[in-house]
Enzyme design. Structure first.
Site, short mmCIF file in Angstrom:
data_model
loop_
_atom_site.label_atom_id
_atom_site.label_comp_id
_atom_site.label_asym_id
_atom_site.label_seq_id
_atom_site.Cartn_x
_atom_site.Cartn_y
_atom_site.Cartn_z
N HIS A 86 0.86 -1.18 0.00
CA HIS A 86 0.00 0.00 0.00
C HIS A 86 0.90 1.24 0.00
O HIS A 86 2.01 1.21 0.50
CB HIS A 86 -0.88 -0.03 1.26
CG HIS A 86 -1.97 0.98 1.31
ND1 HIS A 86 -1.74 2.30 1.65
CD2 HIS A 86 -3.30 0.87 1.10
CE1 HIS A 86 -2.89 2.96 1.64
NE2 HIS A 86 -3.86 2.13 1.30
N ASP B 36 2.68 -4.60 7.98
CA ASP B 36 1.43 -3.87 7.80
C ASP B 36 0.30 -4.88 7.88
O ASP B 36 0.06 -5.64 6.95
CB ASP B 36 1.46 -3.15 6.45
CG ASP B 36 0.12 -2.50 6.09
OD1 ASP B 36 -0.86 -2.67 6.83
OD2 ASP B 36 0.07 -1.83 5.04
N GLN C 75 -4.97 -5.38 6.71
CA GLN C 75 -5.93 -6.27 6.06
C GLN C 75 -5.93 -7.68 6.66
O GLN C 75 -6.70 -8.53 6.21
CB GLN C 75 -5.64 -6.37 4.56
CG GLN C 75 -5.74 -5.05 3.82
CD GLN C 75 -7.16 -4.51 3.80
OE1 GLN C 75 -8.13 -5.25 3.97
NE2 GLN C 75 -7.29 -3.21 3.57
N LYS D 143 -11.14 -0.79 10.10
CA LYS D 143 -11.29 -2.03 9.33
C LYS D 143 -11.66 -3.20 10.24
O LYS D 143 -11.85 -4.32 9.78
CB LYS D 143 -10.01 -2.35 8.56
CG LYS D 143 -9.58 -1.26 7.59
CD LYS D 143 -8.30 -1.65 6.86
CE LYS D 143 -7.67 -0.48 6.12
NZ LYS D 143 -8.49 0.03 5.03
N CYS E 29 -4.81 2.49 -3.75
CA CYS E 29 -3.57 2.96 -3.13
C CYS E 29 -2.46 1.92 -3.26
O CYS E 29 -1.66 1.71 -2.34
CB CYS E 29 -3.78 3.33 -1.66
SG CYS E 29 -4.85 4.76 -1.43
#
Length: 419
Positions: A136, A213, A216, A239, A377
């Site tokens: 991202h 990261d 997700q 999220k 992104c």
């Protein structure tokens, strides 16, 4: 959409009653353009259950005050609730200590914190930082800024046509100048679940720290930062069925203690004179100013809610949705899935021959179906596939097979318009 599809039984994940769960989400009762809302944009932001909404209201109406320092009752309550939320997040990701959990404004803020606090202190001219093609922008731009400032170099792990990292290439990038690795756990554009535990072990064998990261990943599967042995792990509340403006940076205590603060101000200090400032202990050293108190407490309520359902049950249900959607969408002529890794989370990116993704999203919206369109992104991913954009359906545990059927029917309708 046939009657048979509409009455299709939902995946039988143990203990997961989807209809009961859906009743917890007021927004799922909305209609858009006169049609029931089919919300398939969860990778951008998930929806919030009534339990979290109620917790936010209870805080604002009965507990709100600024935290720390004050001795009055509301401040003490607010401080205790804020720190209790930290402990909930510690247990949710299995951090060793609660002081390893830092509240941020989101994943982007957390990555920037590491870039400024660790990168600017320990990465210098000629050093190398390893990223991947699928990152991202939030996990690219901060490291580019650092590389430009310090004279460092960014090395990039390529992906294959399925959207999987080429691990042999990853390993070949390491040399004596490699000082940091930053990699996403799950691709927001492709759904690929990366083998980060293996990647972390390889980096650690060469003395290189790793940031993950997890924006997700955390909403969709159990995450144990101690088992992964990552040095840093970042994710966002919005999220995760929580509020916006709140996120988490996990960091190993030994590293956090060595880092310089990212922001200066109140609450991150022990003492201030014009000659010298003494910084507070972790995690407070990295939480300057009034923090997002209500949002942190709301995020604590969100992880309570998800934990009660069970992250394993959530992962199983979402995998059933993804597998079913993938099987149905490949039957449509002229439709191509972008990202076909063997290990995927609940993200389905696709293209339709002769139709721009923005047109797909606009026409689906007329039927009440919310998907994301664009480069997500993740422009290097789009460049890898020579695409300007994709359409992306992303699933959550409150989605149903009937909603997948609605998506498939909607894509067929789009194709008829452009035929």
């Amino acid at each position: 959409m046939t009657t048979l599809q509409m009455v299709r039984k939902e995946p039988a994940a143990p203990g997961l009653d989807v209809e009961r769960i859906r009743a917890d989400f007021p927004i799922l009762r909305l209609q858009v353009n006169g049609k029931p809302l089919v919300y398939l944009d969860n990778a951008a932001s998930s929806q919030m259950p009534q339990q979290v909404i109620d917790r936010l209201v209870r805080y604002q109406t009965t507990q709100h005050a600024n935290i720390n320092r004050a001795v009055h009752a509301l401040s003490e309550i607010s401080t205790n609730e804020y720190e209790q939320a930290r402990r909930k997040l510690q247990h949710f990701i299995h951090a060793r200590e609660e002081r390893e959990v830092i509240f941020t404004s989101g994943t982007t803020d957390a990555i920037n914190l590491v870039m400024h606090g660790y990168g600017r202190k320990f990465i210098g001219s000629g050093d190398e930082i390893i990223l991947t093609t699928m990152e991202h922008h939030s996990n690219i731009v901060p490291w580019q800024m650092l590389a430009e400032e310090k004279g460092a170099t960014i090395r990039v792990v390529p992906i294959n046509d399925a959207g999987e990292l080429l691990l042999d290439d990853y390993e070949k990038l390491f040399n004596e100048r490699t000082k940091f690795v930053s990699v996403m756990h799950v691709s927001n554009a492709l759904g690929t679940i990366n083998p980060i535990k293996q990647m972390i072990a390889f980096a650690h064998a060469r003395g290189v720290p790793v940031l993950v990261d997890g924006a997700q990943a955390v909403p969709h599967m159990p995450v144990d930062v101690q088992d992964l042995d990552c040095d840093f792990y970042a994710f966002s509340g919005h999220k995760l069925c929580g509020p916006t403006g709140i996120g988490i940076l996990y960091g190993k205590a030994a590293l956090l203690e060595r880092m310089q603060p990212f922001k200066g101000g109140g609450d991150m200090i022990l003492s201030v004179t014009f000659e010298k400032t003494t910084y507070n202990t972790i995690p407070h050293k990295f939480e300057a100013g009034t923090p997002p108190i209500a949002a942190a407490i709301g995020l604590g309520a969100a992880v309570d809610y998800l934990s009660a359902i069970g992250m394993d049950a959530i992962a199983d249900h979402e995998l059933d949705l993804l597998n079913y959607a993938s099987e149905e969408i490949v039957r449509l002529p002229g439709v191509r899935i972008i990202g076909t890794a063997k290990s995927k989370a609940a993200v389905l990116s696709f293209t339709v021959d002769g139709v721009h993704p923005h047109d797909i999203g606009t026409l689906l919206n007329q039927d009440g179906i919310a998907v994301r369109t664009g480069h997500h992104c993740a422009q290097p991913v789009m460049q890898r596939y020579k695409l300007p954009a994709t359409s992306r359906a992303s699933f959550a545990f409150y989605n149903t097979l009937a909603e997948v059927d609605a998506l498939i029917a909607g894509i067929r309708s789009v194709q008829k318009v452009f035929s």
